[in-house]
Design a protein around this motif. Sequence first.
Motif, PDB file in Angstrom:
ATOM      1  N   ILE A  83     -17.438   9.223  23.103  1.00  0.00           N
ATOM      2  CA  ILE A  83     -16.228   8.928  23.893  1.00  0.00           C
ATOM      3  C   ILE A  83     -16.436   7.649  24.708  1.00  0.00           C
ATOM      4  CG2 ILE A  83     -14.777   9.779  25.810  1.00  0.00           C
ATOM      5  CD1 ILE A  83     -15.448  12.628  24.871  1.00  0.00           C
ATOM      6  N   HIS A  84     -17.594   7.541  25.343  1.00  0.00           N
ATOM      7  CA  HIS A  84     -17.859   6.356  26.180  1.00  0.00           C
ATOM      8  C   HIS A  84     -18.001   5.108  25.316  1.00  0.00           C
ATOM      9  CE1 HIS A  84     -19.007   4.220  29.754  1.00  0.00           C
ATOM     10  NE2 HIS A  84     -20.173   3.858  29.233  1.00  0.00           N
ATOM     11  N   HIS A  85     -18.594   5.270  24.122  1.00  0.00           N
ATOM     12  CA  HIS A  85     -18.837   4.095  23.272  1.00  0.00           C
ATOM     13  C   HIS A  85     -17.616   3.671  22.468  1.00  0.00           C
ATOM     14  CE1 HIS A  85     -22.838   2.504  23.760  1.00  0.00           C
ATOM     15  NE2 HIS A  85     -23.254   3.726  24.046  1.00  0.00           N
ATOM     16  N   HIS A 120     -25.296  -3.439  25.876  1.00  0.00           N
ATOM     17  CA  HIS A 120     -25.488  -2.091  25.318  1.00  0.00           C
ATOM     18  C   HIS A 120     -24.224  -1.625  24.588  1.00  0.00           C
ATOM     19  CE1 HIS A 120     -26.737   2.019  24.767  1.00  0.00           C
ATOM     20  NE2 HIS A 120     -25.603   2.422  25.322  1.00  0.00           N
ATOM     21  N   HIS A 121     -23.060  -1.891  25.165  1.00  0.00           N
ATOM     22  CA  HIS A 121     -21.808  -1.450  24.531  1.00  0.00           C
ATOM     23  C   HIS A 121     -21.564  -2.179  23.206  1.00  0.00           C
ATOM     24  CE1 HIS A 121     -19.634   1.322  27.314  1.00  0.00           C
ATOM     25  NE2 HIS A 121     -20.609   0.913  28.108  1.00  0.00           N
ATOM     26  N   VAL A 122     -22.061  -3.415  23.103  1.00  0.00           N
ATOM     27  CA  VAL A 122     -21.868  -4.185  21.867  1.00  0.00           C
ATOM     28  C   VAL A 122     -22.914  -3.795  20.825  1.00  0.00           C
ATOM     29  CG1 VAL A 122     -21.861  -6.508  20.858  1.00  0.00           C
ATOM     30  CG2 VAL A 122     -20.846  -6.122  23.109  1.00  0.00           C
ATOM     31  N   HIS A 171     -20.138  -3.352  36.271  1.00  0.00           N
ATOM     32  CA  HIS A 171     -20.942  -3.542  35.056  1.00  0.00           C
ATOM     33  C   HIS A 171     -20.201  -3.140  33.784  1.00  0.00           C
ATOM     34  CE1 HIS A 171     -24.847  -3.601  37.629  1.00  0.00           C
ATOM     35  NE2 HIS A 171     -24.083  -4.653  37.801  1.00  0.00           N
ATOM     36  N   HIS A 172     -19.058  -2.457  33.938  1.00  0.00           N
ATOM     37  CA  HIS A 172     -18.225  -2.138  32.773  1.00  0.00           C
ATOM     38  C   HIS A 172     -17.000  -3.045  32.692  1.00  0.00           C
ATOM     39  CE1 HIS A 172     -20.599   1.585  32.667  1.00  0.00           C
ATOM     40  NE2 HIS A 172     -20.246   1.639  31.400  1.00  0.00           N
ATOM     41  N   SER A 173     -16.836  -3.924  33.674  1.00  0.00           N
ATOM     42  CA  SER A 173     -15.565  -4.657  33.786  1.00  0.00           C
ATOM     43  C   SER A 173     -15.338  -5.652  32.650  1.00  0.00           C
ATOM     44  CB  SER A 173     -15.511  -5.408  35.116  1.00  0.00           C
ATOM     45  OG  SER A 173     -16.433  -6.478  35.088  1.00  0.00           O
TER      46      SER A 173
HETATM   47 ZN   LIG Z   1     -21.306   2.202  29.648  1.00  0.00          ZN
END
Ligand SMILES: [Zn+2]
Length: 283
Positions: free
Chosen positions: A155-157, A229-231, A211-213
Motif C-alpha cells: 500500500i505504501h509503495h 527508496h520509493h523509486v 521526506h515523502h513530499s
Molecule cells: Zn515511505
Amino acid sequence: MEHTLFVRSFLELQWSNVLKFFGNDEKLTFVLGTSMVILTSFCVANAFFMFLDFTGMPAFFHKYKIQKDKNVPVETRRFLYCCVVSFRNVLTSCGMIYLFYPLMRAVGMSCTSPLPPAWRVLFEYVVFILVDEFFFYYSHRLLHLPALYKHIHKIHHEWVAPISIAAFCTHPVEHLVSNVLPIFAGPVLVGSHLCVAWVWLIMAHVDTCLHHSNYHLPLLSSPQFHDYHHVKFNENFGANGLLDWFHKTDVGYKKSIQYKRHVTYYQLKPITEIFPDDNGKQN
Ligand SMILES: [Zn+2]
Ligand SMILES: [Zn+2]
C-alpha cells in the motif's frame, strides 16, 4: 549562567501554562495533549504540500520537485484515498497514547517533574535517533519480505513518487510497527519528560512528511534518501542511513546523483540545477 537561568525559568513558566491549560490533570495532559501535538504537527506539516499536490499551484515550486512532473497535480481519487487512510492512521496513534498511558507512567515519564537539563535533553535525542533507526530499519526490512510485502507494505509503495501525506498512507499494522513503535520507543525507553517527548514527536512527524513530499526545498531537510527508496525499492530502508551503511543496503544509492543532492542547501536555485546528472539533465 544568568542567561541559562533566565531561559530555564522562561521554559518552566511556559510548561506550567501548558499544564494549567489541561487543568493540571496528568492523564489529560498525556493523552489529550500528546494527541493534540500529533494531530497539529501532522496537519501543519502537510497543509502546504496538500494544497500544492491537489492543485498543482503555485507553479513556482515545481522546479523543486525531485521526480519531475510526477503527480502534478495528484489524481483526485488517489489523493482523497491517501488522505482518508493517513488520517485514520494518525487517529490510531492518538488511540495508542490512551492505551499506553499506564506504560508511560510506569517507566517514569512525567509531566510534573522539573524540566531536564540541556545535557540530558541532548543525550535523550541521540538515543531517540538511534532507537528510531533500529526499529524503523529492521521492521521496514521485514515488511519487504515477499509474504509481508504483498499483504502490508505494498500500500505504501504504490506511491513511487510519494506525496507528503503518503507518509502515513500505510496498512494499519505497518503504521503501528514501523511508524508508531520507532518514534515512541525512545521516549519510553529513557522515561523522558513529556515536554521532551512532545518536541521529538513534532520533529519526527514534520520530518517524515517532508521526506515523502518529493519536493527538495531550500533550507529544509533533504527528502532524497527516502525518495530513493520509493523509486528503487531495495535500498535505503532506514531513517538516517546508519544501518543502511552497516548492512551495505545503500551501495547503489552512494553512487547515484540523489546521494550528491542529499544536502540542505541555502539558495533559490533548485538542487537539480546545482547538481545536474551526468547527462546534464535535472531529473
Ligand atoms: Zn515511505
Ligand atoms: Zn519500503
